[in-house]
Write a protein that holds these residues in place. Structure first.
Motif, PDB file in Angstrom:
ATOM      1  N   SER A  49       0.809  -1.217   0.000  1.00 55.01           N
ATOM      2  CA  SER A  49       0.000   0.000   0.000  1.00 55.01           C
ATOM      3  C   SER A  49       0.842   1.267   0.000  1.00 55.01           C
ATOM      4  CB  SER A  49      -0.932   0.022   1.223  1.00 55.01           C
ATOM      5  OG  SER A  49      -0.171  -0.097   2.416  1.00 55.01           O
ATOM      6  N   HIS A  50       2.082   1.182   0.503  1.00 51.82           N
ATOM      7  CA  HIS A  50       2.915   2.374   0.581  1.00 51.82           C
ATOM      8  C   HIS A  50       3.653   2.592  -0.732  1.00 51.82           C
ATOM      9  CE1 HIS A  50       5.783  -0.854   1.409  1.00 51.82           C
ATOM     10  NE2 HIS A  50       6.741  -0.017   1.020  1.00 51.82           N
ATOM     11  N   THR A  51       4.185   3.790  -0.892  1.00 50.86           N
ATOM     12  CA  THR A  51       4.952   4.155  -2.076  1.00 50.86           C
ATOM     13  C   THR A  51       6.414   4.307  -1.685  1.00 50.86           C
ATOM     14  OG1 THR A  51       3.074   5.350  -3.008  1.00 50.86           O
ATOM     15  CG2 THR A  51       5.253   5.839  -3.925  1.00 50.86           C
ATOM     16  N   PRO A  52       7.323   3.616  -2.368  1.00 53.31           N
ATOM     17  CA  PRO A  52       8.738   3.748  -2.008  1.00 53.31           C
ATOM     18  C   PRO A  52       9.239   5.161  -2.268  1.00 53.31           C
ATOM     19  CG  PRO A  52       8.517   2.566  -4.073  1.00 53.31           C
ATOM     20  CD  PRO A  52       7.119   2.730  -3.534  1.00 53.31           C
ATOM     21  N   GLU A  53      10.190   5.567  -1.430  1.00 51.09           N
ATOM     22  CA  GLU A  53      10.754   6.901  -1.599  1.00 51.09           C
ATOM     23  C   GLU A  53      11.582   6.957  -2.868  1.00 51.09           C
ATOM     24  OE1 GLU A  53      13.022   7.832   1.799  1.00 51.09           O
ATOM     25  OE2 GLU A  53      11.322   7.798   3.190  1.00 51.09           O
TER      26      GLU A  53
ATOM     27  N   THR B 237      11.950 -13.122 -16.131  1.00 52.82           N
ATOM     28  CA  THR B 237      11.610 -12.927 -14.723  1.00 52.82           C
ATOM     29  C   THR B 237      10.206 -12.348 -14.638  1.00 52.82           C
ATOM     30  OG1 THR B 237      13.918 -12.561 -14.123  1.00 52.82           O
ATOM     31  CG2 THR B 237      12.240 -11.768 -12.595  1.00 52.82           C
ATOM     32  N   VAL B 238       9.296 -13.078 -14.023  1.00 52.76           N
ATOM     33  CA  VAL B 238       7.905 -12.653 -13.855  1.00 52.76           C
ATOM     34  C   VAL B 238       7.667 -12.477 -12.359  1.00 52.76           C
ATOM     35  CG1 VAL B 238       5.491 -13.260 -14.210  1.00 52.76           C
ATOM     36  CG2 VAL B 238       7.196 -13.878 -15.936  1.00 52.76           C
ATOM     37  N   ALA B 239       7.228 -11.295 -11.975  1.00 52.76           N
ATOM     38  CA  ALA B 239       7.116 -11.013 -10.542  1.00 52.76           C
ATOM     39  C   ALA B 239       5.972 -10.042 -10.293  1.00 52.76           C
ATOM     40  CB  ALA B 239       8.425 -10.432 -10.016  1.00 52.76           C
ATOM     41  N   SER B 240       5.656  -9.887  -9.000  1.00 54.98           N
ATOM     42  CA  SER B 240       4.608  -8.965  -8.577  1.00 54.98           C
ATOM     43  C   SER B 240       5.221  -7.635  -8.140  1.00 54.98           C
ATOM     44  CB  SER B 240       3.801  -9.571  -7.427  1.00 54.98           C
ATOM     45  OG  SER B 240       4.619  -9.692  -6.272  1.00 54.98           O
ATOM     46  N   LEU B 241       4.351  -6.682  -7.853  1.00 53.34           N
ATOM     47  CA  LEU B 241       4.823  -5.376  -7.404  1.00 53.34           C
ATOM     48  C   LEU B 241       5.516  -5.487  -6.049  1.00 53.34           C
ATOM     49  CD1 LEU B 241       4.705  -2.508  -8.568  1.00 53.34           C
ATOM     50  CD2 LEU B 241       2.685  -2.092  -7.150  1.00 53.34           C
ATOM     51  N   ALA B 242       5.070  -6.426  -5.199  1.00 51.72           N
ATOM     52  CA  ALA B 242       5.707  -6.614  -3.899  1.00 51.72           C
ATOM     53  C   ALA B 242       7.157  -7.040  -4.066  1.00 51.72           C
ATOM     54  CB  ALA B 242       4.936  -7.660  -3.089  1.00 51.72           C
TER      55      ALA B 242
ATOM     56  N   THR C 201      -0.077   7.760 -12.008  1.00 50.63           N
ATOM     57  CA  THR C 201       1.013   8.466 -12.680  1.00 50.63           C
ATOM     58  C   THR C 201       2.163   8.739 -11.729  1.00 50.63           C
ATOM     59  OG1 THR C 201      -0.614   9.518 -14.131  1.00 50.63           O
ATOM     60  CG2 THR C 201       1.581  10.505 -14.041  1.00 50.63           C
ATOM     61  N   ASN C 202       1.847   9.138 -10.498  1.00 54.42           N
ATOM     62  CA  ASN C 202       2.880   9.450  -9.527  1.00 54.42           C
ATOM     63  C   ASN C 202       3.681   8.209  -9.156  1.00 54.42           C
ATOM     64  OD1 ASN C 202       4.258  11.064  -7.455  1.00 54.42           O
ATOM     65  ND2 ASN C 202       3.074   9.820  -6.010  1.00 54.42           N
ATOM     66  N   LEU C 203       2.989   7.086  -8.876  1.00 51.06           N
ATOM     67  CA  LEU C 203       3.688   5.871  -8.497  1.00 51.06           C
ATOM     68  C   LEU C 203       4.549   5.346  -9.639  1.00 51.06           C
ATOM     69  CD1 LEU C 203       4.255   3.583  -6.550  1.00 51.06           C
ATOM     70  CD2 LEU C 203       2.131   2.481  -7.286  1.00 51.06           C
ATOM     71  N   ARG C 204       4.047   5.422 -10.837  1.00 50.55           N
ATOM     72  CA  ARG C 204       4.821   4.939 -11.989  1.00 50.55           C
ATOM     73  C   ARG C 204       6.094   5.748 -12.170  1.00 50.55           C
ATOM     74  NH1 ARG C 204       3.658   1.833 -16.517  1.00 50.55           N
ATOM     75  NH2 ARG C 204       5.082   2.234 -18.264  1.00 50.55           N
ATOM     76  N   SER C 205       6.003   7.070 -12.005  1.00 54.49           N
ATOM     77  CA  SER C 205       7.186   7.912 -12.169  1.00 54.49           C
ATOM     78  C   SER C 205       8.224   7.620 -11.087  1.00 54.49           C
ATOM     79  CB  SER C 205       6.786   9.391 -12.141  1.00 54.49           C
ATOM     80  OG  SER C 205       6.216   9.730 -10.882  1.00 54.49           O
ATOM     81  N   VAL C 206       7.765   7.361  -9.853  1.00 54.95           N
ATOM     82  CA  VAL C 206       8.696   7.036  -8.769  1.00 54.95           C
ATOM     83  C   VAL C 206       9.416   5.722  -9.065  1.00 54.95           C
ATOM     84  CG1 VAL C 206       8.874   6.402  -6.337  1.00 54.95           C
ATOM     85  CG2 VAL C 206       7.446   8.320  -7.016  1.00 54.95           C
ATOM     86  N   LEU C 207       8.670   4.702  -9.504  1.00 55.38           N
ATOM     87  CA  LEU C 207       9.281   3.410  -9.791  1.00 55.38           C
ATOM     88  C   LEU C 207      10.246   3.497 -10.972  1.00 55.38           C
ATOM     89  CD1 LEU C 207       6.180   1.063  -9.348  1.00 55.38           C
ATOM     90  CD2 LEU C 207       8.083   1.386  -7.769  1.00 55.38           C
ATOM     91  N   CYS C 208       9.878   4.263 -11.986  1.00 55.31           N
ATOM     92  CA  CYS C 208      10.769   4.426 -13.138  1.00 55.31           C
ATOM     93  C   CYS C 208      12.077   5.087 -12.717  1.00 55.31           C
ATOM     94  CB  CYS C 208      10.081   5.268 -14.219  1.00 55.31           C
ATOM     95  SG  CYS C 208       8.710   4.432 -15.050  1.00 55.31           S
ATOM     96  N   GLU C 209      11.976   6.061 -11.838  1.00 54.95           N
ATOM     97  CA  GLU C 209      13.172   6.754 -11.373  1.00 54.95           C
ATOM     98  C   GLU C 209      14.075   5.809 -10.583  1.00 54.95           C
ATOM     99  OE1 GLU C 209      14.403  10.638  -8.645  1.00 54.95           O
ATOM    100  OE2 GLU C 209      12.307  10.254  -9.170  1.00 54.95           O
TER     101      GLU C 209
END
Length: 902
Positions: free
Chosen positions: A225-229, A307-312, A261-269
């Motif tokens: 549920s949280h968003t990584p820094e 490699t196939v994985a989940s968001l966790a 959009t915000n979560l995707r940009s954080v993960l891409c970074e």
């Protein structure tokens, strides 16, 4: 002289090619320096911390298995060992056995060296076998490296020695080991540890305390549920500073993630900071991140072994900055969209799990497709509990609700099917242990996942033509009705992919054996129709009390009609699928559906036929290669008559399905050297059925046979291999009597004095030794066999392996890692008395023929054995055959080979 000998000693790790996987408490520089100083060759990792040339390695040094190449390394027989393996090898002066140092968590006792105190011999043998089975080491005496003593008494001499020397060895009750063995997991030793083990204290009402499970870190849900820094953060951790796990990797986010959009940009970074790239094309991606196990992109990525994985998993890898195999944590892999088949009618509650363990199990219940309830009601079907001391457990016992531990739920999810509740480990509840500490240790069974969700499509094949004869009618049971065909095609299968109806019979039987369920799966507790008054009176309803975790039933009416209808529909669907699969199987048989007939529903009734290649002549081909290199005469050739390629014909009554009731199998018989069935397949088939009707199953494989029939002692592969199983060896009179419907009790052993005098052993004594050896005569032996030996290498390999040894083909290659047996090896059992004595420890054998090509290999073999510190012995095949037949290792000078031998 000593200094000179020391100077000539070969480097300890010569010939070892290794790579080091970084991890906690792993000093890469020290490991590389130590191994290279002793002749090892280091292979550096790539910039993305991966192994570039896996096939060239012999060892991988790692404290964990969370690196991408682990599965391939296991398949390629590359040793994956902990750093402690190096220390042990240096201490012993030779490379240690790699098995006890495997970091695979499946080997739950891999770090343990166990010995036993003054326990009964039967208990000691059971503990010894269990320790080995769970990946540990057994130590007879107490040593410095012993980690556990299993004992009932602190006054045991070994326990006194531990106390006097202040050793760190743990002293535990046998109950601890028994519980570990039943669970297949290692539990905390604290309640079973001396002095004053809590397990023996019955004066207090002790409730097991919940302990956190380290395996659940970042794996309690598939979607955190949280968003990584984003990186860099104001004060990044050490792991975040060194984030390089995505180096040279391409990551794809599936649409079913529905990222903002915000979560995707954080993960891409974060991925770009770690050296990776995010792509919008799933085809070019190395890593597929998705939520569900469906969709063309998921199937394509899985079939391509990406490699196939989940968001966790992605969150966890970013957090620890280290590669993790997504299949080692159940929720690090995409979840089934519609749950696991069979869970839809289940109502599950959880008790005695807390914290992350409870959250994890709640999510797992939902992902399986069952209904989860916090408060347990009489309508619940299952209760998952960490121990049996709770109000929910008492209510479940009263309401006849299934009570199991979390291992059942994890295995159901891991294997994509409802596991039978009859497995004993699902109902193990240690009185002083909270099983929550074991949550999260289960890995996915990827073979089952593949079969259910991304099985490769069958290769197109031409459908067999079915010729209909005008002279014969079609058996009604073999004709698929139009109604059933329509039902099968119209069945809507949810998430899992339907098993291909063209599955080969062997594969289908294998899957059936893996997935057989000894008892029906109970998913509904309420009977149909009106409940009896007696059952209503027997049930004790509970009143609703504030603060309690159970709800009492307000009514005891019948179940809803919806569930009954679904169950009935499910039964009809299953019947249709079985009929369709049976029709497909019959269509592929010779003669098709019409002339193929119906086979026995019980495969144990007859021995499994081996598929036969095209016959080019009427002469029966030999099924056993001759390997007798001594000119003993024609009596040593195998007159074997059992024909593997001939399919068994059944009687007309069997074709109609009216099978006679066959008796249980009393004996498994193999016949060799008898010629009664040569070129007489019909007679052989008829006799096979006669034998089965008196409880005798005719076998082709010597494995687990109980009766061996022969006219005389033979040196055929089947006869030689069968002796390791210590069967009854009888003459053909026993077979004649069995064919007449009579089994002779306590038949006399085959008598062949001429062969016994010629071969130098008595058959009765050899069988007695075989019972003692228990197929371990050559346990610990590594025997080399020339590749081009007469009789084929595979024949001799079978003889060696069936007697517990290891066979290696020798073709002159240099750089062999030759390792002899160790005196006093704890793995050695009573077979030691038949292994030739301690003088055999210094020899390494090469079984060879006398051809010119084979003689050219001898000098190289001698040089390598001497270099390894042993003495070479090049022998005729007679040495091995005599050992296997007499069930003892002996020596005759005539077996030795030297240049110029014939």
């Amino acid at each position: 002289m000593d200094g000179e000998a020391e100077g000539e000693r070969a480097p300890l790790f010569e010939g070892i090619h290794f790579a080091v996987i970084p991890g906690e408490k792993v000093n890469v520089w020290n490991i590389v320096t130590t191994l290279e100083a002793e002749g090892g060759t280091h292979h550096t990792l790539t910039a993305s911390q991966t192994i570039q040339d896996l096939a060239s390695l012999t060892h991988i040094i790692s404290s964990h298995v969370d690196f991408p190449e682990f599965a391939d390394a296991v398949d390629m027989n590359i040793n994956v060992v902990k750093p402690a393996w190096i220390e042990t090898s240096l201490r012993r002066g030779k490379p240690a056995n790699a098995r006890p140092y495997n970091p695979d968590p499946a080997q739950v006792f891999s770090d343990l060296v166990v010995t036993a105190g003054n326990l009964p011999d039967g208990d000691v043998e059971s503990i010894w076998a269990g320790v080995i089975a769970l990946g540990g080491q057994w130590s007879g005496p107490l040593t410095k490296i012993t980690t556990h003593i299993v004992t009932n008494d602190m006054n045991d001499p070994k326990c006194k020695m531990v106390q006097e020397r202040q050793m760190k060895t743990l002293m535990v009750l046998p109950h601890w080991f028994d519980t570990c063995l039943r669970l297949g997991k290692k539990i905390n030793e604290r309640p079973y540890k001396f002095p004053n083990p809590d397990y023996l204290d019955h004066t207090i009402d002790w409730v097991p305390k919940a302990e956190p499970s380290p395996w659940l870190e970042g794996a309690t849900t598939d979607r955190p549920s949280h968003t990584p820094e984003s990186s860099p953060s104001p004060s990044p951790s050490e792991s975040r500073k060194n984030l390089n796990v995505f180096m040279s990797k391409t990551v794809y986010f599936a649409k079913d993630l529905e990222l903002s959009t915000n979560l995707r940009s954080v993960l891409c970074e974060l991925i770009q900071t770690g050296g990776g790239v995010v792509t919008k094309d799933a085809v070019v991606a190395d890593i597929y991140i998705g939520r569900y196990r469906d969709g063309s992109e998921y199937v394509s990525a899985s079939r391509a072994r990406k490699t196939v994985a989940s968001l966790a998993w992605l969150y966890h890898v970013i957090q620890v900055s280290r590669w993790k195999d997504p299949t080692t944590r159940l929720l690090h892999y995409p979840v089934p969209r519609n749950g696991i088949p069979g869970f839809s009618n289940m109502v599950v509650s959880v008790s005695n799990y807390s914290g992350e363990s409870r959250v994890y199990l709640e999510n797992l219940v939902k992902y399986c497709g069952a209904e989860f309830t916090k408060t347990m009601k009489h309508t619940n079907t299952h209760l998952i509990t960490a121990h049996k001391r709770s109000e929910k457990v008492e209510a479940a016992e009263e309401w006849n609700i299934n009570i199991i531990n979390h291992l059942w739920l994890e295995e159901c999810y891991a294997k994509c099917m409802v596991m039978p509740l009859s497995n004993p480990k699902y109902t193990v509840f240690p009185t002083r242990t909270n099983l929550g500490e074991l949550c999260g240790q289960m890995s996915l069974d990827m073979d089952r996942v593949e079969r259910a969700y991304f099985r490769a499509p069958p290769s197109p094949a031409k459908a067999p033509s079915i010729k209909i004869s005008k002279r014969k009618s079609v058996p009604q049971s073999s004709v698929p009705t139009g109604r059933r065909s329509v039902e099968y095609v119209a069945v809507p299968e949810p998430t899992p992919i339907v098993e291909d109806p063209e599955t080969e019979p062997e594969e289908a039987e294998e899957e059936a054996e893996e997935e057989e369920e000894p008892e029906p799966i109970i998913t509904e507790k309420k009977p149909r129709g009106r409940p009896r008054k007696s059952s209503l009176a027997a049930a004790t309803p509970r009143n609703v009390i504030d603060g309690k975790e159970n709800e009492s039933p307000t009514s005891r009416g019948t179940g809803t009609g919806g569930r009954a209808a679904k169950q009935k529909a499910h039964t009809l669907i299953g019947s249709a699928v079985q009929d369709a699969n049976l029709y497909s199987k019959e269509a592929k048989r010779k003669g098709g559906v019409i002339y193929g007939g119906r086979r026995s529903d019980h495969p144990e009734d007859f021995s499994s036929p081996v598929q036969e290649g095209p016959r080019k002549s009427k002469k029966r081909p030999s099924e056993e290669g001759t390997y007798d290199v001594t000119a003993q005469g024609s009596d040593l050739s195998d007159g074997e008559t059992q024909k593997p390629g001939k399919k068994l014909k059944t009687s007309k009554t069997s074709i109609r399905g009216d099978h006679p009731v066959l008796p249980p199998v009393v004996h498994r018989m193999m016949v060799t050297g008898d010629e009664r069935w040569i070129n007489k397949p019909r007679v052989e088939d008829a006799d096979r059925i006669k034998l089965r009707q008196v409880g005798v199953l005719l076998m082709q494989d010597p494995k687990e046979i109980t009766v061996l029939v022969a006219k005389k002692i033979l040196r055929t592969p089947k006869f030689v291999c069968a002796l390791a199983w210590a069967p009854m060896v009888v003459d053909t009179k026993y077979l004649d009597a069995a064919l007449k419907g009579k089994l002779v009790d306590n038949p006399s052993t085959l008598s062949d004095r001429d062969a016994e005098e010629r071969l130098g052993f008595k058959l009765v004594e050899a069988l007695d030794r075989a019972r003692i050896n228990n197929r371990q005569l050559l346990h610990g032996w590594k025997i080399y066999v020339s590749r081009d030996i007469s009789g084929t290498f595979d024949t001799f390999k079978t003889i060696i392996t069936v007697n517990g040894g290891a066979a290696y083909a020798f073709n002159g290659r240099t750089g062999l890692h030759i390792e002899g047996r160790v005196a006093g090896d704890e793995d050695i059992g009573p077979e030691k008395q038949h292994q030739g004595g301690d003088e055999e420890l210094q020899y390494v054998y090469l079984v060879s023929g006398t051809t010119t090509a084979e003689q050219k290999l001898w000098p190289g073999f001698r040089d390598q054995v001497v270099k390894a510190g042993f003495q070479p012995k090049i022998v005729r095949s007679d040495w091995l055959l005599n050992a296997a037949m007499s069930q003892q290792v002996s020596w005759m000078d005539s077996w030795a080979l030297s240049e110029g031998a014939k």
